[in-house]
Design a protein around this motif. Structure first.
Motif, short mmCIF file in Angstrom:
data_model
loop_
_atom_site.label_atom_id
_atom_site.label_comp_id
_atom_site.label_asym_id
_atom_site.label_seq_id
_atom_site.Cartn_x
_atom_site.Cartn_y
_atom_site.Cartn_z
N MET A 1 -27.34 -7.97 11.23
CA MET A 1 -25.91 -7.70 11.28
C MET A 1 -25.61 -6.31 10.70
O MET A 1 -26.17 -5.94 9.68
N ASP A 3 -23.36 -3.38 8.89
CA ASP A 3 -22.31 -3.31 7.87
C ASP A 3 -20.95 -3.09 8.54
O ASP A 3 -20.87 -2.42 9.57
N PHE A 4 -19.90 -3.63 7.94
CA PHE A 4 -18.58 -3.42 8.53
C PHE A 4 -17.48 -3.62 7.51
O PHE A 4 -17.70 -4.19 6.44
N MET A 5 -16.29 -3.14 7.87
CA MET A 5 -15.07 -3.45 7.14
C MET A 5 -14.20 -4.27 8.08
O MET A 5 -14.03 -3.91 9.25
N PHE A 6 -13.68 -5.37 7.59
CA PHE A 6 -12.76 -6.17 8.39
C PHE A 6 -11.45 -6.33 7.63
O PHE A 6 -11.45 -6.65 6.44
N CYS A 7 -10.37 -6.12 8.32
CA CYS A 7 -9.06 -6.36 7.72
C CYS A 7 -8.06 -6.57 8.85
O CYS A 7 -7.90 -5.70 9.70
N LEU A 211 -23.11 -15.22 14.15
CA LEU A 211 -21.78 -15.85 14.04
C LEU A 211 -20.80 -15.21 15.02
O LEU A 211 -20.02 -15.91 15.68
N GLN B 11 -9.11 -7.46 2.60
CA GLN B 11 -10.00 -6.47 3.21
C GLN B 11 -11.43 -6.84 2.83
O GLN B 11 -11.74 -7.01 1.65
N ILE B 12 -12.27 -7.00 3.84
CA ILE B 12 -13.67 -7.39 3.60
C ILE B 12 -14.58 -6.19 3.83
O ILE B 12 -14.59 -5.63 4.93
N PHE B 13 -15.32 -5.80 2.79
CA PHE B 13 -16.40 -4.84 3.00
C PHE B 13 -17.70 -5.63 3.00
O PHE B 13 -18.05 -6.25 2.00
N PHE B 14 -18.36 -5.62 4.15
CA PHE B 14 -19.51 -6.50 4.34
C PHE B 14 -20.77 -5.68 4.56
O PHE B 14 -20.77 -4.75 5.37
N GLY B 15 -21.84 -6.04 3.85
CA GLY B 15 -23.14 -5.43 4.13
C GLY B 15 -23.73 -4.71 2.94
O GLY B 15 -23.20 -4.74 1.83
N LYS B 16 -24.83 -4.04 3.21
CA LYS B 16 -25.62 -3.42 2.14
C LYS B 16 -24.87 -2.28 1.46
O LYS B 16 -25.17 -1.93 0.33
N THR B 17 -23.93 -1.69 2.15
CA THR B 17 -23.20 -0.55 1.61
C THR B 17 -21.84 -0.95 1.04
O THR B 17 -21.03 -0.08 0.69
N ALA B 18 -21.58 -2.24 0.93
CA ALA B 18 -20.24 -2.70 0.56
C ALA B 18 -19.72 -2.05 -0.73
O ALA B 18 -18.57 -1.61 -0.79
N GLU B 238 -30.79 -11.53 7.48
CA GLU B 238 -30.02 -12.08 8.61
C GLU B 238 -29.48 -13.47 8.28
O GLU B 238 -28.32 -13.78 8.58
N ALA B 241 -26.81 -13.15 5.51
CA ALA B 241 -25.60 -12.51 6.03
C ALA B 241 -24.79 -13.50 6.86
O ALA B 241 -23.57 -13.62 6.72
N ASN B 242 -25.45 -14.21 7.74
CA ASN B 242 -24.73 -15.14 8.60
C ASN B 242 -24.13 -16.31 7.81
O ASN B 242 -23.02 -16.74 8.08
N LEU B 245 -21.05 -14.88 5.82
CA LEU B 245 -19.88 -14.64 6.66
C LEU B 245 -19.30 -15.95 7.18
O LEU B 245 -18.08 -16.14 7.21
#
Lengths: 392, 392
Positions: A1, A3-7, A211, B11-18, B238, B241-242, B245
């Motif tokens: 997956m 990395d992302f920002m969701f809002c 997902l 606001q969701i910051f998702f991942g290794k760089t969050a 993976e 992460a899944n 989320l």
């Protein structure tokens, strides 16, 4: 997956009672509204009167920007900006489908922007924007919950837009009953548009976004389940409600965030709508999608078509992968044309064969090498032309 | 489909760089932080140092409220409120799982509340609340994106909470790597908690919420697909992460809005955690869920178990409905106990048989006639006791 920002902060009021919250919603942001809408249909079917009564009962004043057409025009946007500035309006309310909303978004952004609205195209815009509210009467664009607007620039013949966090509507009122009177053809086009929004990221080379793939299938299943009923039985609330909600979710980030993807069919359709301003966006997509799918399909990329065929369309998993994949594409094409009753070919939409090379070139103008490399299957000029020809 | 309002602005910051966005996130709201966390694990595994360095590099000052335990306590919340008031702190940052977040939420709400925090229990709270940020290290509660907090009141022995739009975190930082060091048992419990959040509204008598049912299946499929790997192979990005989320989406409104539903197993589990404060919430749920499912299953309600069995678990649609339904429940039970390695029975969690009637009564104390009538299968005292006994 990835990395992302969701809002996705848009407040959604969904259902038959949605408009009960309109006055309160407007008053969070002001009491001088610009109402943006298209032709006479909202007047003919009583929605205009409902909104006006709510405004009158709640001391909300309003001005009108009507005459929005499919593939909304910069000229009308400039009129709206002037109305807001001259009258110190503080909220922009779109009543309609994607074109009304996209016009409203551009107006809201332009009011405090010093230059001409056309300068924003292609940009991410962080400037001050008037609060945007929407009442949806046609579903498909997803614009009621997205951060982007797409406009036709009459001067340049380019259909493109801009985006930014505050371009997203603050509140959207979604009453499926308000879509009952929309032309069947628009409902079908909306279903195809929603499906296409999902396809654009579902067909991704990022296999770890499991997902998101399953969410995509949930939306696609819903649109296959209810699309035909929504078209043929306009007052079927359950069908219209599920299609409306699925279309909203198709485009609000849930299925795309975490994927690594560059859209393809939308990028091909935008030049179509720019060159042929009366062409319906969803119909263009429906013509382009099956040929695009066939062009991408090979052994390496079959896995996602197998997911699609098995999980969405219920095809037997024991068949060979390529057979499932081809069957899935055939069913999709059949659904657009035989179940939703859409035009099958670009020629049926008035597109001229002689202009296909120009359309392919306009498409490629919007894609740099990086964008092409991210695509599910990287598409170059010859590929693009081949797909346009197959769709013709 | 039922009418609803949906709004999930976190606001969701998702991942290794969050965490790259942590300093910017805090500074949107202030620069004096209360950091809320549990024991030493975030120190042992380096996350504490990472956060402190980010604060130091960005001139953000902070104080600490540590010692959060599972089923968070009112007493600690009161300490946190005092810290914020005495030091004029302006942001509350939870670093941990559901208990740290729920403590942070209650602290944030209590700072500007005149009375004691216990008075808010059972209320919808619209008062002023300090902005809440979270860094998730254990996934399952979904609290990183919900409007509610659940607390143990040591004085009354009741586990319950309160909710409100601003109880929802403003920003949540979700890096699946931060869960690598969580105990396997907690990961399993988180998967069971996430599944249970979905089950609570998936098993609904509202049959027109088709999209929501398909979204529910997407989350359940993801948790069945990756739960076991997440438990047994902690650094499988993976899988983590899944699961992370999916657990977030399980509880943010997407699957429940539009349904007509009253939760059941969570309502039974809360008294368990109140009477046995060291009991792990997700483990209690895993023991209660299969017996609750068997108790609800009859010809009339089998349809949703058939959906579950076919769409999530891949059971052959051609089998008789009741066979599919029973198989689906058996597979779920097997998954909790044989795949995730969870305790099978309430007795394994230290629950005493003699207290089952009390637990059933505590459950019923939280349900009025209206709530009971909305349940997938209306549950009365005798039913509740029967389920507790079957789970014992």
């Amino acid at each position: 997956m990835q990395d992302f920002m969701f809002c996705a902060p848009t407040q959604i009021f969904f259902g038959k009672t949605a408009l009960d919250k309109l006055a309160g919603g407007v008053k969070k942001y002001g009491n001088r509204v610009l109402m943006v809408y298209g032709g006479g249909s909202i007047k003919r079917f009583g929605l205009y009167d409902k909104v006006v009564k709510i405004f009158q009962d709640n001391d909300i004043s309003f001005m009108e920007l009507s005459g929005v057409e499919p593939n909304p025009k910069m000229g009308l946007v400039r009129e709206g900006i002037k109305l807001c500035r001259d009258n110190n309006l503080d909220v922009v309310l779109a009543v309609g489908g994607g074109s009304a909303i996209d016009t409203a978004k551009a107006v809201a952004a332009g009011v405090h922007y010093d230059g001409d609205i056309a300068e924003l195209v292609g940009q991410e815009y962080f400037g001050k924007i008037l609060p945007i509210l929407t009442i949806l009467t046609m579903s498909g664009s997803g614009s009621e919950m997205t951060t982007s607007t797409v406009l036709n620039n009459e001067a340049t013949g380019v259909k493109a837009g801009f985006h930014g966090p505050d371009v997203r509507p603050r509140i959207s009122y979604l009453n499926p009953e308000f879509t009952y009177t929309a032309p069947k053809r628009q409902i079908a086009a909306g279903v195809a548009d929603g499906m296409s929004h999902v396809f654009e990221s579902y067909f991704s080379n990022e296999k770890g976004a499991y997902l998101q793939a399953r969410f995509s299938e949930a939306i696609l299943k819903t649109l296959f389940q209810y699309g035909e009923t929504a078209v043929k039985d306009p007052e079927n609330y359950e069908a219209r409600a599920n299609v409306m909600l699925a279309n909203t979710w198709a485009c609000n980030g849930v299925v795309v965030k975490g994927n690594y993807v560059m859209w393809a069919t939308h990028i091909m359709e935008h030049p179509l709508s720019a060159v042929y301003p009366n062409l319906t966006h969803g119909e263009g997509l429906a013509c382009l999608t099956p040929p695009w799918m066939r062009w991408t399909l090979d052994e390496e990329r079959a896995y996602r078509y197998v997911d699609f065929g098995v999980n969405v369309l219920g095809i037997d998993r024991n068949l060979p992968d390529m057979e499932i994949a081809n069957k899935a594409i055939d069913i999709t094409e059949d659904y657009f044309f035989n179940k939703l009753g859409m035009p099958r070919r670009l020629r049926d939409l008035g597109v001229e064969e002689s202009r296909l090379p120009e359309l392919a070139q306009l498409t490629m103008n919007r894609l740099n090498d990086k964008a092409i490399s991210i695509m599910y299957k990287p598409m170059h000029y010859d590929d693009c032309l081949e797909i346009f020809k197959a769709a013709f």
